[in-house]
Scaffold this motif. Structure first.
Motif, PDB file in Angstrom:
ATOM      1  N   MET A 125       0.844  -1.194   0.000  1.00 26.95           N
ATOM      2  CA  MET A 125       0.000   0.000   0.000  1.00 26.95           C
ATOM      3  C   MET A 125       0.878   1.241   0.000  1.00 26.95           C
ATOM      4  O   MET A 125       2.067   1.176   0.349  1.00 26.95           O
ATOM      5  N   THR A 126       0.312   2.347  -0.409  1.00 27.72           N
ATOM      6  CA  THR A 126       1.000   3.630  -0.342  1.00 27.72           C
ATOM      7  C   THR A 126       0.624   4.303   0.964  1.00 27.72           C
ATOM      8  O   THR A 126      -0.563   4.480   1.260  1.00 27.72           O
ATOM      9  N   VAL A 127       1.616   4.663   1.757  1.00 31.20           N
ATOM     10  CA  VAL A 127       1.353   5.274   3.052  1.00 31.20           C
ATOM     11  C   VAL A 127       0.775   6.667   2.843  1.00 31.20           C
ATOM     12  O   VAL A 127       1.347   7.479   2.105  1.00 31.20           O
ATOM     13  N   PRO A 128      -0.368   6.969   3.453  1.00 31.88           N
ATOM     14  CA  PRO A 128      -0.971   8.307   3.291  1.00 31.88           C
ATOM     15  C   PRO A 128      -0.035   9.404   3.776  1.00 31.88           C
ATOM     16  O   PRO A 128       0.758   9.213   4.706  1.00 31.88           O
ATOM     17  N   SER A 129      -0.123  10.556   3.157  1.00 30.56           N
ATOM     18  CA  SER A 129       0.800  11.656   3.463  1.00 30.56           C
ATOM     19  C   SER A 129       0.653  12.173   4.885  1.00 30.56           C
ATOM     20  O   SER A 129       1.570  12.752   5.443  1.00 30.56           O
ATOM     21  N   ALA A 131       0.396  10.466   7.606  1.00 34.39           N
ATOM     22  CA  ALA A 131       0.908   9.556   8.639  1.00 34.39           C
ATOM     23  C   ALA A 131       2.296   9.966   9.087  1.00 34.39           C
ATOM     24  O   ALA A 131       3.097  10.493   8.306  1.00 34.39           O
ATOM     25  N   THR A 132       2.592   9.727  10.358  1.00 35.51           N
ATOM     26  CA  THR A 132       3.928   9.982  10.879  1.00 35.51           C
ATOM     27  C   THR A 132       4.858   8.856  10.445  1.00 35.51           C
ATOM     28  O   THR A 132       4.421   7.821   9.962  1.00 35.51           O
ATOM     29  N   ASP A 133       6.141   9.074  10.618  1.00 30.96           N
ATOM     30  CA  ASP A 133       7.147   8.072  10.264  1.00 30.96           C
ATOM     31  C   ASP A 133       7.934   7.707  11.526  1.00 30.96           C
ATOM     32  O   ASP A 133       8.560   8.579  12.129  1.00 30.96           O
ATOM     33  N   PRO A 134       7.928   6.436  11.955  1.00 29.96           N
ATOM     34  CA  PRO A 134       7.229   5.314  11.311  1.00 29.96           C
ATOM     35  C   PRO A 134       5.754   5.283  11.694  1.00 29.96           C
ATOM     36  O   PRO A 134       5.382   5.709  12.786  1.00 29.96           O
ATOM     37  N   CYS A 135       4.935   4.794  10.781  1.00 29.88           N
ATOM     38  CA  CYS A 135       3.512   4.663  11.076  1.00 29.88           C
ATOM     39  C   CYS A 135       3.233   3.247  11.584  1.00 29.88           C
ATOM     40  O   CYS A 135       4.120   2.392  11.610  1.00 29.88           O
ATOM     41  N   ILE A 136       2.005   3.015  11.997  1.00 30.03           N
ATOM     42  CA  ILE A 136       1.591   1.735  12.551  1.00 30.03           C
ATOM     43  C   ILE A 136       0.700   1.044  11.522  1.00 30.03           C
ATOM     44  O   ILE A 136      -0.310   1.604  11.097  1.00 30.03           O
ATOM     45  N   TYR A 137       1.086  -0.156  11.105  1.00 29.03           N
ATOM     46  CA  TYR A 137       0.331  -0.887  10.104  1.00 29.03           C
ATOM     47  C   TYR A 137      -0.715  -1.771  10.795  1.00 29.03           C
ATOM     48  O   TYR A 137      -0.400  -2.485  11.753  1.00 29.03           O
ATOM     49  N   CYS A 138      -1.938  -1.699  10.282  1.00 26.91           N
ATOM     50  CA  CYS A 138      -3.067  -2.290  10.994  1.00 26.91           C
ATOM     51  C   CYS A 138      -3.939  -3.160  10.084  1.00 26.91           C
ATOM     52  O   CYS A 138      -4.059  -2.890   8.881  1.00 26.91           O
ATOM     53  N   LYS A 139      -4.550  -4.165  10.694  1.00 28.77           N
ATOM     54  CA  LYS A 139      -5.596  -4.973  10.067  1.00 28.77           C
ATOM     55  C   LYS A 139      -6.629  -5.318  11.138  1.00 28.77           C
ATOM     56  O   LYS A 139      -6.264  -5.673  12.260  1.00 28.77           O
ATOM     57  N   ASN A 140      -7.891  -5.206  10.774  1.00 28.13           N
ATOM     58  CA  ASN A 140      -8.972  -5.648  11.654  1.00 28.13           C
ATOM     59  C   ASN A 140      -9.266  -7.122  11.387  1.00 28.13           C
ATOM     60  O   ASN A 140      -9.367  -7.533  10.229  1.00 28.13           O
ATOM     61  N   ILE A 141      -9.407  -7.894  12.453  1.00 28.50           N
ATOM     62  CA  ILE A 141      -9.660  -9.331  12.341  1.00 28.50           C
ATOM     63  C   ILE A 141     -11.046  -9.636  12.890  1.00 28.50           C
ATOM     64  O   ILE A 141     -11.385  -9.231  14.006  1.00 28.50           O
ATOM     65  N   TYR A 142     -11.829 -10.372  12.105  1.00 31.94           N
ATOM     66  CA  TYR A 142     -13.194 -10.710  12.497  1.00 31.94           C
ATOM     67  C   TYR A 142     -13.323 -12.223  12.620  1.00 31.94           C
ATOM     68  O   TYR A 142     -13.027 -12.959  11.686  1.00 31.94           O
ATOM     69  N   LEU A 143     -13.769 -12.667  13.789  1.00 31.17           N
ATOM     70  CA  LEU A 143     -13.933 -14.088  14.063  1.00 31.17           C
ATOM     71  C   LEU A 143     -15.270 -14.610  13.568  1.00 31.17           C
ATOM     72  O   LEU A 143     -16.271 -13.889  13.531  1.00 31.17           O
ATOM     73  N   ASP A 209     -13.108 -15.205  10.057  1.00 33.72           N
ATOM     74  CA  ASP A 209     -14.188 -15.028   9.090  1.00 33.72           C
ATOM     75  C   ASP A 209     -13.768 -14.071   7.975  1.00 33.72           C
ATOM     76  O   ASP A 209     -14.019 -14.313   6.801  1.00 33.72           O
ATOM     77  N   GLU A 210     -13.117 -12.960   8.357  1.00 29.86           N
ATOM     78  CA  GLU A 210     -12.629 -12.005   7.376  1.00 29.86           C
ATOM     79  C   GLU A 210     -11.620 -11.068   8.034  1.00 29.86           C
ATOM     80  O   GLU A 210     -11.518 -11.002   9.263  1.00 29.86           O
ATOM     81  N   THR A 211     -10.867 -10.361   7.210  1.00 25.64           N
ATOM     82  CA  THR A 211      -9.950  -9.329   7.679  1.00 25.64           C
ATOM     83  C   THR A 211     -10.188  -8.071   6.854  1.00 25.64           C
ATOM     84  O   THR A 211     -10.682  -8.138   5.723  1.00 25.64           O
ATOM     85  N   SER A 212      -9.829  -6.941   7.428  1.00 25.14           N
ATOM     86  CA  SER A 212      -9.949  -5.687   6.680  1.00 25.14           C
ATOM     87  C   SER A 212      -8.766  -5.534   5.734  1.00 25.14           C
ATOM     88  O   SER A 212      -7.778  -6.277   5.799  1.00 25.14           O
ATOM     89  N   ASP A 213      -8.861  -4.536   4.853  1.00 25.82           N
ATOM     90  CA  ASP A 213      -7.692  -4.135   4.078  1.00 25.82           C
ATOM     91  C   ASP A 213      -6.644  -3.585   5.032  1.00 25.82           C
ATOM     92  O   ASP A 213      -6.938  -3.178   6.165  1.00 25.82           O
ATOM     93  N   LEU A 214      -5.424  -3.550   4.581  1.00 25.32           N
ATOM     94  CA  LEU A 214      -4.330  -2.966   5.356  1.00 25.32           C
ATOM     95  C   LEU A 214      -4.531  -1.452   5.439  1.00 25.32           C
ATOM     96  O   LEU A 214      -4.897  -0.808   4.455  1.00 25.32           O
ATOM     97  N   TYR A 215      -4.334  -0.894   6.621  1.00 26.41           N
ATOM     98  CA  TYR A 215      -4.428   0.560   6.789  1.00 26.41           C
ATOM     99  C   TYR A 215      -3.416   1.005   7.838  1.00 26.41           C
ATOM    100  O   TYR A 215      -2.709   0.169   8.429  1.00 26.41           O
ATOM    101  N   VAL A 227      -5.559   7.366   9.384  1.00 32.70           N
ATOM    102  CA  VAL A 227      -5.378   8.338   8.305  1.00 32.70           C
ATOM    103  C   VAL A 227      -5.887   7.826   6.962  1.00 32.70           C
ATOM    104  O   VAL A 227      -5.813   8.534   5.970  1.00 32.70           O
ATOM    105  N   ASP A 228      -6.392   6.604   6.915  1.00 33.52           N
ATOM    106  CA  ASP A 228      -6.956   6.078   5.669  1.00 33.52           C
ATOM    107  C   ASP A 228      -8.466   6.312   5.622  1.00 33.52           C
ATOM    108  O   ASP A 228      -9.130   6.312   6.649  1.00 33.52           O
TER     109      ASP A 228
END
Length: 314
Positions: A125-129, A131-143, A209-215, A227-228
């Motif tokens: 992914m392209t990091v949004p402008s 975001a701080t550096d370093p940013c925190i990469y996240c995914k939501n997980i759904y059971l 069950d599913e995961t979100s897109d990377l943000y 920031v996404d």
């Protein structure tokens, strides 16, 4: 921490909670975890007059009250991503995955971390402008929880009048009414509470069950800002939120084992934030939830659980 349920009706539960400074908190909360009454006489009432440590004791009492009701009554009172039972179900489900399944769900996160460390050829992914550096990469997980896989699940599904003639994984949510969705939510909370109490291996019934897109997120005062804006609104809260600063993921097998340790750290954070010593298998050192790590930096009575060089459990 100690808690006693002092009263209950069809809408709410009342408790007496004794915190780790021996201060009593009288708390009343609804079955969805909403606290509408909280009285204590050990600390200033106004947050502006409280020390960081006093504010944290009050937050611990509220968190422990929600967890105690969850365990004792099975109501879904704990926010899913702060519930150690749900997080552990995610951890167990990931451990059961083969390499292909793990790569399908977490390959984008692995690719992004690999790129950040300089060994990858392209980012996921392209990091949004903003975001701080370093940013925190996240995914939501759904059971997902399949009641057909356990006797407990089948019994509780029947209690909540849920159709279990086919696997939960086969159910199309577009065909499920709002009432049925509410029943599934009540079932999930009660199932998780009773499974934890009975020592049931949740990998027998829980699956991703599913995961979100990377943000990405970044620190913004006392909160984390997202920031996404490309994430589609979710129909429910995630059971776990992965929050990783750039690390070297090495290879997929290592990264999968790292995720086990990371989620153990999240579970540790959940217990610590309610004033409870974590069970032995979750007495681990390392980064878990980002905001919990900030608390370990600023609250004097917390050891540095997030510091790899700390000996917090010795």
């Amino acid at each position: 921490m100690e808690a006693t349920i002092t009263g209950e009706d069809d809408l709410a539960v009342g408790l007496s909670v004794i915190d780790n400074d021996d201060v009593e908190h009288l708390i009343e909360l609804e079955r969805d975890g909403e606290i509408y009454y909280h009285e204590q006489d050990g600390y200033p009432d106004e947050s502006v007059n409280q020390t960081d440590e006093e504010s944290e004791r009050i937050r611990q009492a509220r968190s422990f009250a929600r967890y105690h009701v969850f365990v004792e009554r099975g109501y879904d009172t704990v926010p899913p991503s702060e519930n150690p039972v749900r997080i552990d179900a995610v951890r167990q489900a990931i451990n059961e995955m083969d390499r292909a399944e793990f790569e399908e769900l977490f390959g984008d996160l692995y690719q992004q971390l690999e790129f950040e460390e300089g060994s990858g050829t392209s980012p996921a992914m392209t990091v949004p402008s903003g975001a701080t550096d370093p940013c925190i990469y996240c995914k939501n997980i759904y059971l997902g929880i399949d009641p057909l896989e356990t006797d407990l699940g089948t019994q509780l599904a029947s209690k909540h009048d849920l159709d279990v003639t086919k696997s939960a994984a086969e159910i199309d949510l577009a065909d499920v009414s709002e009432h049925e969705l509410e029943s599934w939510g009540e079932f999930s909370g009660e199932f998780a509470a009773q499974a934890a109490d009975s020592g049931l291996n949740l990998s027998d019934a829980a699956y991703i069950d599913e995961t979100s897109d990377l943000y990405v997120k970044y620190p913004d005062g006392a909160q984390l800002a997202v920031v996404d804006d490309h994430l589609a609104p979710a129909a429910r809260d995630p059971d776990t939120v992965i929050e990783l600063l750039p690390i070297d993921p090495q290879d997929l097998e290592y990264f999968k084992s790292f995720m086990d340790h990371y989620l153990r750290c999240q579970i540790r954070d959940s217990f610590v934030e309610m004033g409870v010593h974590p069970p032995e298998e979750f007495q681990v050192i390392g980064m878990g939830r980002f905001m919990a790590a900030r608390g370990y930096d600023y609250i004097d009575f917390y050891p540095e659980f997030h510091n790899p060089n700390a000996e917090a459990f010795h």
